[in-house]
Design a protein around this motif. Structure first.
Motif, PDB file in Angstrom:
ATOM      1  N   ASN A 220       0.880  -1.173   0.000  1.00 16.35           N
ATOM      2  CA  ASN A 220       0.000   0.000   0.000  1.00 16.35           C
ATOM      3  C   ASN A 220       0.915   1.220   0.000  1.00 16.35           C
ATOM      4  N   ASP A 221       1.364   1.597  -1.214  1.00 20.13           N
ATOM      5  CA  ASP A 221       2.386   2.629  -1.370  1.00 20.13           C
ATOM      6  C   ASP A 221       1.761   3.915  -1.893  1.00 20.13           C
ATOM      7  N   ALA A 222       1.784   4.950  -1.086  1.00 26.43           N
ATOM      8  CA  ALA A 222       1.146   6.217  -1.460  1.00 26.43           C
ATOM      9  C   ALA A 222       1.882   6.911  -2.598  1.00 26.43           C
ATOM     10  N   ASP A 223       3.197   6.783  -2.658  1.00 30.53           N
ATOM     11  CA  ASP A 223       3.970   7.489  -3.679  1.00 30.53           C
ATOM     12  C   ASP A 223       3.657   6.997  -5.087  1.00 30.53           C
ATOM     13  N   SER A 224       3.599   5.675  -5.264  1.00 34.09           N
ATOM     14  CA  SER A 224       3.352   5.109  -6.594  1.00 34.09           C
ATOM     15  C   SER A 224       1.873   4.852  -6.848  1.00 34.09           C
ATOM     16  N   GLY A 225       1.096   4.758  -5.756  1.00 31.30           N
ATOM     17  CA  GLY A 225      -0.320   4.420  -5.894  1.00 31.30           C
ATOM     18  C   GLY A 225      -0.560   2.926  -5.991  1.00 31.30           C
ATOM     19  N   MET A 226       0.473   2.123  -5.740  1.00 26.63           N
ATOM     20  CA  MET A 226       0.319   0.679  -5.842  1.00 26.63           C
ATOM     21  C   MET A 226      -0.342   0.119  -4.586  1.00 26.63           C
ATOM     22  N   VAL A 227      -1.499  -0.505  -4.764  1.00 27.08           N
ATOM     23  CA  VAL A 227      -2.198  -1.219  -3.706  1.00 27.08           C
ATOM     24  C   VAL A 227      -2.306  -2.666  -4.160  1.00 27.08           C
ATOM     25  N   TRP A 228      -1.699  -3.579  -3.380  1.00 27.98           N
ATOM     26  CA  TRP A 228      -1.528  -4.939  -3.884  1.00 27.98           C
ATOM     27  C   TRP A 228      -1.692  -5.957  -2.773  1.00 27.98           C
ATOM     28  N   THR A 229      -2.375  -7.042  -3.088  1.00 27.98           N
ATOM     29  CA  THR A 229      -2.423  -8.210  -2.218  1.00 27.98           C
ATOM     30  C   THR A 229      -1.500  -9.261  -2.803  1.00 27.98           C
ATOM     31  N   ALA A 230      -0.655  -9.839  -1.978  1.00 33.70           N
ATOM     32  CA  ALA A 230       0.348 -10.791  -2.457  1.00 33.70           C
ATOM     33  C   ALA A 230      -0.258 -11.827  -3.393  1.00 33.70           C
ATOM     34  N   GLY A 231       0.400 -12.030  -4.523  1.00 28.29           N
ATOM     35  CA  GLY A 231      -0.071 -12.987  -5.508  1.00 28.29           C
ATOM     36  C   GLY A 231      -0.079 -12.405  -6.900  1.00 28.29           C
TER      37      GLY A 231
END
Length: 372
Positions: A220-231
């Motif tokens: 959940n990275d605010a700088d890049s906007g990447m929101v990810w669940t492992a997989g």
């Protein structure tokens, strides 16, 4: 004078007599039912003038089939030629190559530019446009092709500017200075340069209908906007762009981002295989339109060189290729006022790139995060 009707019957070699008609045409002997079939001068298989033999295609139908076949052949040839010409006209060009003497094999430099439209100054002192993605693709005269990620924070000597981070070369002198810097670092002359705006990455992903990407951690990275669940997940262009940009939430930093960038490009390449496009002209046009709209090539390259680059990329990311980074000894090297940098092994790096040039490295993964 003797008339046709008064002529004697003709005699066959066996002595049988065959009745002769008044016009000189013969008549066949009566069949079992007693009927007689007239036979013309051309024999029993000759139809009346202007007629057709039952079951045989007419001349007009044959001509129609030939015409349709010819049109299909012309279309199959004209479409790809026209598509290439159209695509070539859409590609943008920039001055990039150094003019240095060529080295063995073919070397491509691929970059992803990220323009700071607000003119702000980045933490590392670079301003304006910079590049977060720098990939060196080399095809040797013999041996495996190699795709090497050059971390953007690599500490290097920049011609006419001194030592700094690699991506500062792009900010200070755009493509020409970056090319000269990479050539000085690797000892390889860049033959072709390709730059894609990072915003264009999303457009290309959407044009191919999305891609499947994998990352083995929750993010959940605010700088890049990447929101990810492992997989592994199917993603659209916006999500793919965040996937490629994310760095701060990755324990491997620049190295981890480079791995995801290579994964993204490989996933896009898998979706644009010729077999998936040949019967889908609409998808071809959408992909070309998205790709060329965000793409800039060097002054000497064209769409054919870009196709060769794509084939080389496939080879390098396949089982017989080489992928990874140069030898890294420190991911947090702080040599002065340029902040945290990536330090390459000064002894092994020249040897590494010489082996890449000569095609003498075995296929597989190289470099990566240094071990303690």
């Amino acid at each position: 004078p003797r008339t046709a009707s008064s002529r004697p019957p003709s005699v066959t070699p066996g002595g049988a007599r065959t009745p002769t008609g008044a016009a000189g045409g013969s008549r066949t002997p009566a069949g079992p039912g007693g009927s007689r079939t007239p036979v013309g001068p051309g024999g029993p298989s000759t139809p009346p003038r202007g007629g057709t033999v039952p079951g045989a295609p007419s001349r007009r139908r044959r001509r129609l089939v030939v015409a349709v076949a010819a049109l299909v052949v012309v279309a199959l040839l004209a479409w790809p030629i026209g598509l290439v010409m159209w695509a070539n006209g859409k590609v943008q060009h920039t001055t990039a190559l150094s003019g240095a003497a060529g080295t063995e094999g073919t070397t491509y430099l691929l970059t992803g530019s990220d323009s700071r439209a607000d003119g702000g100054i980045a933490a590392d002192g670079t301003e304006g446009a910079r590049t977060d993605t720098i990939l060196l693709l080399h095809v040797p005269a013999s041996g495996p092709s190699a795709l090497i990620s050059l971390p953007r924070d690599t500490y290097v000597e920049i011609p006419d500017h001194g030592a700094s981070k690699l991506n500062a070369a792009f900010s200070w002198g755009q493509a020409p200075l970056l090319v000269r810097t990479v050539e000085q670092l690797t000892g390889l002359t860049v033959d072709h340069y390709a730059e894609i705006g990072m915003a264009g990455v999303g457009q290309v992903v959407d044009a191919v209908g999305g891609v499947n990407l994998c990352h083995d951690a929750d993010v959940n990275d605010a700088d890049s906007g990447m929101v990810w669940t492992a997989g592994c997940h199917d993603v659209d262009g916006t999500q793919a762009l965040s996937f490629a940009r994310m760095r701060k939430a990755d324990l491997k930093g620049d190295v981890g981002r480079a791995e995801r960038q290579r994964q993204l490009v490989s996933a896009v390449m898998a979706k644009v295989s010729p077999s998936s496009l040949v019967l889908n002209p609409g998808k071809q046009v959408a992909l070309v339109d998205a790709g060329t709209g965000a793409l800039t090539l060097d002054e000497d390259s064209n769409i054919v060189d870009l196709a060769r680059l794509a084939l080389a990329f496939r080879d390098a990311t396949g089982p017989e290729g080489i992928t990874g980074t140069p030898p890294i000894i420190d991911l947090d090297y702080r040599p002065g006022d340029v902040g945290s940098t990536v330090r390459l092994d000064p002894d092994q790096t020249p040897v590494f790139f010489a082996a890449i040039r000569d095609g003498s490295l075995p296929p597989g993964a190289v470099g990566g995060v240094p071990t303690p």
